[in-house]
Design an enzyme around this catalytic site. Sequence first.
Site, PDB file in Angstrom:
ATOM      1  N   CYS A 201      84.361  77.155  22.189  1.00 19.58           N
ATOM      2  CA  CYS A 201      84.509  78.577  21.876  1.00 19.58           C
ATOM      3  C   CYS A 201      85.954  78.872  21.482  1.00 19.58           C
ATOM      4  CB  CYS A 201      84.110  79.417  23.084  1.00 19.58           C
ATOM      5  SG  CYS A 201      84.389  81.188  22.868  1.00 19.58           S
ATOM      6  N   CYS A 217      78.686  81.536  23.217  1.00 20.67           N
ATOM      7  CA  CYS A 217      79.421  80.996  24.360  1.00 20.67           C
ATOM      8  C   CYS A 217      78.845  81.593  25.639  1.00 20.67           C
ATOM      9  CB  CYS A 217      80.907  81.325  24.237  1.00 20.67           C
ATOM     10  SG  CYS A 217      81.888  80.774  25.659  1.00 20.67           S
ATOM     11  N   ASP A 338      98.480  61.717   6.456  1.00 24.19           N
ATOM     12  CA  ASP A 338      97.732  61.163   7.587  1.00 24.19           C
ATOM     13  C   ASP A 338      96.303  60.875   7.138  1.00 24.19           C
ATOM     14  OD1 ASP A 338      96.313  60.690   9.913  1.00 24.19           O
ATOM     15  OD2 ASP A 338      97.273  62.293  11.052  1.00 24.19           O
TER      16      ASP A 338
END
EC number: 6.3.5.13
Length: 412
Positions: A201, A217, A338
């Site tokens: 959440c 949630c 990356d």
Amino acid sequence: MAGNTEPLSPRAKLAVTAGKAAAAVSRAAGRGSGSVIGGRVALKLDPDLLARVAAHLDVVLVSATNGKTTTTRLIAEALRAAGPVVSNALGANMPAGITSALAGGSDARYGVIEVDEKYLAGVARDVDPKAIALLNLSRDQLDRAAETRMLAEKWREGLAGSKALIVANCDDPLIAWAASSSANVVWVAAGQEWKDDAWSCPSCGGVLQRRDDDWGCGDCGFRRPTPQWALSGDYVLDPHGAAWPIRLQLPGRANKSNATMSAAVAAAFGVAPQIGLERMWDVTAVAGRYDVVSFDNRDLRLLLAKNPAGWLETFSLIDPAPAPVVLSVNARGADGTDTSWLWDVDYTRLTGHPLFVVGDRKLDLAVRLEVAGQSFRVCENLDEAVAAAPAGRIEVIANYTAFQDLRRRVGN
């Protein structure tokens, strides 16, 4: 405010002229469109130029990790039904490139602007948009971009005081949380194929419960907003329950999602869904994406995939096995240096395809494919890969700068 038609000040005019001159020099030198360097020069001379060149426009901002360039094109086509449009169609989506694009739109009524995720709040402050479209957030350029929840929080804070209509994808919990700070939101059920960045959440950190298209949630009660617009198969459902057919020349579910978001945005400007969706048919490719080109007597389809979410969507587009597939990955500044995101991509989806690997980081990708149990051949360049590929249209999937390299090589 949009609608202000006061002429530019002498300083602003000088800045625009200097920026155009710098862009022309860049183009003549073969260094691209020149939009970024032109915008930088112009903003040096007048730091408030972006606000000035947007003042007479009704502006739409479009931001997301995936799909913002295509959605910008679709919205621009739809809004042309209501008046002239200026847009950064080539994808220069930071303040310098946006300034260059708007500086060329003195006769336009609408500005449809793709914005890099990191710059959304700042650009929104400068251009006073009428609408902001938020599509999705997922991991991308891990060395440069904030963690996705941090980025959503920045959006949430930056948009809290905005007067703009926020058109937001309620199927992405991060987008729903970012947009829910705004007073005026149109929720769109546009779908979310990639879910691996939204299991917790964004409001409290609890585990999200998912069932079919719904999510919520159990800890804090934050849940999926009720949509007013929705993608349903090949149709857009509007707030009145009417179903409008989507007919695109662009492939895949993701582009139907983009069209649904675009129809909702265009409707806010008075363009009926039927008219807006019909106009989207005219978009056949976006900055070379989805183009089929002839190279070395073979047909190649060029597909862009910049991050795990994009690769997942792209795999659903390629011809069935045994269609040959060329994969190309770079890790330059514009890609993010990356490459750990390669490990988040499910390359088992390529089983049965003859695979050919090129690009600056071909060995990184080769290791990932080896672990995924895929058979492949590492090639020095596209020419070698095409020569080795078996019969059939070749699907070429590349990340950002690798895609630009391939376009230059094939003359696209």
